[in-house]
Design a protein around this motif. Structure first.
Motif, PDB file in Angstrom:
ATOM      1  N   GLY A  45       0.798  -1.220   0.000  1.00  0.00           N
ATOM      2  CA  GLY A  45       0.000   0.000   0.000  1.00  0.00           C
ATOM      3  C   GLY A  45       0.827   1.265   0.000  1.00  0.00           C
ATOM      4  N   ALA A  46       2.156   1.130   0.023  1.00  0.00           N
ATOM      5  CA  ALA A  46       3.042   2.314   0.056  1.00  0.00           C
ATOM      6  C   ALA A  46       4.238   2.067  -0.858  1.00  0.00           C
ATOM      7  N   MET A  47       3.972   1.821  -2.111  1.00  0.00           N
ATOM      8  CA  MET A  47       5.052   1.592  -3.079  1.00  0.00           C
ATOM      9  C   MET A  47       5.492   2.914  -3.700  1.00  0.00           C
ATOM     10  N   SER A  48       6.802   3.090  -3.840  1.00  0.00           N
ATOM     11  CA  SER A  48       7.392   4.303  -4.440  1.00  0.00           C
ATOM     12  C   SER A  48       6.956   5.565  -3.707  1.00  0.00           C
ATOM     13  N   VAL A  49       6.918   5.495  -2.390  1.00  0.00           N
ATOM     14  CA  VAL A  49       6.506   6.635  -1.564  1.00  0.00           C
ATOM     15  C   VAL A  49       7.731   7.474  -1.219  1.00  0.00           C
ATOM     16  N   ALA A  50       7.609   8.792  -1.350  1.00  0.00           N
ATOM     17  CA  ALA A  50       8.703   9.692  -0.999  1.00  0.00           C
ATOM     18  C   ALA A  50       8.891   9.724   0.512  1.00  0.00           C
ATOM     19  N   PRO A  51      10.052  10.170   0.994  1.00  0.00           N
ATOM     20  CA  PRO A  51      10.287  10.244   2.445  1.00  0.00           C
ATOM     21  C   PRO A  51       9.204  11.041   3.162  1.00  0.00           C
ATOM     22  N   THR A  52       8.712  10.484   4.242  1.00  0.00           N
ATOM     23  CA  THR A  52       7.651  11.123   5.004  1.00  0.00           C
ATOM     24  C   THR A  52       7.713  10.622   6.436  1.00  0.00           C
ATOM     25  N   LEU A  53       7.249  11.447   7.383  1.00  0.00           N
ATOM     26  CA  LEU A  53       7.195  11.052   8.784  1.00  0.00           C
ATOM     27  C   LEU A  53       5.937  10.245   9.085  1.00  0.00           C
ATOM     28  N   GLN A  54       5.021  10.234   8.155  1.00  0.00           N
ATOM     29  CA  GLN A  54       3.791   9.481   8.333  1.00  0.00           C
ATOM     30  C   GLN A  54       3.920   8.111   7.684  1.00  0.00           C
ATOM     31  N   GLY A  55       3.316   7.110   8.288  1.00  0.00           N
ATOM     32  CA  GLY A  55       3.339   5.765   7.720  1.00  0.00           C
ATOM     33  C   GLY A  55       4.582   4.977   8.077  1.00  0.00           C
ATOM     34  N   GLY A  56       5.534   5.579   8.796  1.00  0.00           N
ATOM     35  CA  GLY A  56       6.711   4.845   9.240  1.00  0.00           C
ATOM     36  C   GLY A  56       7.817   4.698   8.215  1.00  0.00           C
ATOM     37  N   HIS A  57       7.712   5.363   7.057  1.00  0.00           N
ATOM     38  CA  HIS A  57       8.748   5.264   6.017  1.00  0.00           C
ATOM     39  C   HIS A  57       9.498   6.597   5.930  1.00  0.00           C
ATOM     40  N   TRP A  58      10.432   6.809   6.854  1.00  0.00           N
ATOM     41  CA  TRP A  58      11.121   8.100   6.954  1.00  0.00           C
ATOM     42  C   TRP A  58      12.014   8.370   5.746  1.00  0.00           C
ATOM     43  N   PHE A  59      12.585   7.341   5.156  1.00  0.00           N
ATOM     44  CA  PHE A  59      13.409   7.511   3.958  1.00  0.00           C
ATOM     45  C   PHE A  59      12.641   7.166   2.684  1.00  0.00           C
ATOM     46  N   GLY A  60      11.360   6.878   2.802  1.00  0.00           N
ATOM     47  CA  GLY A  60      10.571   6.495   1.646  1.00  0.00           C
ATOM     48  C   GLY A  60      10.659   5.001   1.364  1.00  0.00           C
ATOM     49  N   THR A  61      10.090   4.592   0.266  1.00  0.00           N
ATOM     50  CA  THR A  61      10.102   3.183  -0.144  1.00  0.00           C
ATOM     51  C   THR A  61      10.510   3.083  -1.614  1.00  0.00           C
ATOM     52  N   ASP A  62      10.866   1.866  -2.031  1.00  0.00           N
ATOM     53  CA  ASP A  62      11.187   1.647  -3.438  1.00  0.00           C
ATOM     54  C   ASP A  62       9.948   1.151  -4.184  1.00  0.00           C
ATOM     55  N   GLU A  63      10.142   0.722  -5.428  1.00  0.00           N
ATOM     56  CA  GLU A  63       9.007   0.320  -6.258  1.00  0.00           C
ATOM     57  C   GLU A  63       8.333  -0.952  -5.770  1.00  0.00           C
ATOM     58  N   LEU A  64       8.980  -1.682  -4.864  1.00  0.00           N
ATOM     59  CA  LEU A  64       8.394  -2.904  -4.304  1.00  0.00           C
ATOM     60  C   LEU A  64       7.832  -2.680  -2.902  1.00  0.00           C
ATOM     61  N   GLY A  65       7.832  -1.432  -2.465  1.00  0.00           N
ATOM     62  CA  GLY A  65       7.302  -1.124  -1.147  1.00  0.00           C
ATOM     63  C   GLY A  65       8.245  -1.449  -0.012  1.00  0.00           C
ATOM     64  N   ARG A  66       9.514  -1.662  -0.289  1.00  0.00           N
ATOM     65  CA  ARG A  66      10.481  -1.963   0.767  1.00  0.00           C
ATOM     66  C   ARG A  66      10.973  -0.665   1.406  1.00  0.00           C
ATOM     67  N   ASP A  67      11.060  -0.677   2.731  1.00  0.00           N
ATOM     68  CA  ASP A  67      11.437   0.518   3.475  1.00  0.00           C
ATOM     69  C   ASP A  67      12.900   0.864   3.224  1.00  0.00           C
ATOM     70  N   LEU A  68      13.155   2.076   2.731  1.00  0.00           N
ATOM     71  CA  LEU A  68      14.522   2.467   2.371  1.00  0.00           C
ATOM     72  C   LEU A  68      15.386   2.697   3.605  1.00  0.00           C
ATOM     73  N   LEU A  69      14.799   3.138   4.714  1.00  0.00           N
ATOM     74  CA  LEU A  69      15.578   3.337   5.936  1.00  0.00           C
ATOM     75  C   LEU A  69      16.167   2.012   6.409  1.00  0.00           C
ATOM     76  N   ALA A  70      15.335   0.970   6.433  1.00  0.00           N
ATOM     77  CA  ALA A  70      15.829  -0.343   6.851  1.00  0.00           C
ATOM     78  C   ALA A  70      16.898  -0.855   5.900  1.00  0.00           C
ATOM     79  N   ARG A  71      16.682  -0.683   4.611  1.00  0.00           N
ATOM     80  CA  ARG A  71      17.665  -1.152   3.618  1.00  0.00           C
ATOM     81  C   ARG A  71      18.957  -0.347   3.700  1.00  0.00           C
ATOM     82  N   THR A  72      18.853   0.960   3.979  1.00  0.00           N
ATOM     83  CA  THR A  72      20.047   1.797   4.077  1.00  0.00           C
ATOM     84  C   THR A  72      20.880   1.427   5.306  1.00  0.00           C
ATOM     85  N   LEU A  73      20.212   1.169   6.437  1.00  0.00           N
ATOM     86  CA  LEU A  73      20.946   0.807   7.650  1.00  0.00           C
ATOM     87  C   LEU A  73      21.608  -0.562   7.508  1.00  0.00           C
ATOM     88  N   VAL A  74      20.875  -1.530   6.952  1.00  0.00           N
ATOM     89  CA  VAL A  74      21.467  -2.857   6.741  1.00  0.00           C
ATOM     90  C   VAL A  74      22.595  -2.771   5.711  1.00  0.00           C
TER      91      VAL A  74
END
Length: 277
Positions: A45-74
């Motif tokens: 429900g949050a694919m290709s979302v820009a960085p936002t404080l809402q929805g828990g995706h602070w760094f945004g998501t990619d085209e598959l809806g994966r959280d970029l913050l989690a991927r960046t830290l890992v």
């Protein structure tokens, strides 16, 4: 407080860099354990979302809806592990090789240094491509590929310092009482190289991290589902116009880490190198 530590504390940029590096390292190693999203979870429900404080995706998501913050830290954890492990291997091999060459001198030194010169002539990227093609893109192989050539500069630096140390009085005294060459190298030469090795290691860490990023950018780095800053930057570069945050977030962290390590190196040089005092 030791004089060297006092001089380092006066270097404000280096001190601030240590704090920032500690924060980035803590975030990369501990942060993924605290996040509700994992690098492989898909939020359809949050694919290709820009960085936002809402929805828990602070760094945004990619085209598959994966959280970029989690991927960046890992990815940062993988890049830091490659940098630290590669630097450890580089320092270990380089110190042993360079100290042995410089202390023994003569024909042994000439042969060992010609081997280093020949390895410098080998196209590094060609060897990396060959090793990855033959053996795959496992994490251990990436570290081994980078470490296979990263010790050459360390060996030359250590060899030059050893040439000046082997004529010192404490080395002559050790020879006079019959201490074996291997023991002299281990007990008298190597401990006096600690400052030089520490300074040069801070140069090696960003070089290895950058090398891993280049290999990953070319598709020769770690393999999915494992990721690194280089993998994320490569993915973000392909989608720059549509989703610039995919490139911006990991690139900013990578550049910040490299600059901080370089500033720490400057601080160690000022603190430990007598020529800079």
């Amino acid at each position: 407080m030791p004089p060297a530590l006092e001089r380092f504390m006066r270097h404000r940029a280096a001190l601030a860099s240590v704090v920032l590096l500690a924060f980035i390292s803590l975030a990369c190693f501990v942060g993924p354990l605290l996040l509700t999203n994992t690098p492989i979870d898909n939020d359809w429900g949050a694919m290709s979302v820009a960085p936002t404080l809402q929805g828990g995706h602070w760094f945004g998501t990619d085209e598959l809806g994966r959280d970029l913050l989690a991927r960046t830290l890992v990815g940062g954890r993988v890049s830091l592990e490659v940098g630290l492990l590669g630097t450890f291997v580089s320092a270990l091999v380089g110190v042993i090789y360079g100290a042995t060459s410089g202390f023994l001198g003569g024909r042994v030194d000439a042969v060992l240094m010609r081997i280093v010169d020949m390895m410098y002539a080998i196209p590094y990227m060609l060897i990396a491509i060959l090793m990855v093609t033959l053996f795959g893109r496992a994490f251990s192989l990436v570290v081994l590929t980078i470490s296979a050539f990263s010790w050459l500069d360390m060996a030359r630096v250590v060899r030059g310092q050893t040439l000046s140390l082997r004529s010192r009085e404490f080395v002559d005294a050790a020879r006079a009482i019959g201490v074996r060459p291997a023991a002299i190298i281990a007990q008298h030469i190597v401990p006096n190289l600690a400052g030089v090795v520490a300074i040069y290691a801070t140069i090696t860490v960003p070089n290895i991290i950058l090398t891993e990023s280049v290999l990953s950018f070319l598709g020769l780095g770690v393999q999915e589902p494992m990721t690194s800053w280089g993998v994320l930057i490569q993915d973000g570069a392909q989608k720059l116009e549509a989703m610039p945050w995919l490139l911006l977030c990991p690139a900013v962290l990578l550049c910040t880490t490299l600059y901080c390590v370089n500033f720490v190196g400057d601080g160690l040089r000022d603190a430990l190198d007598p020529k800079e005092r």
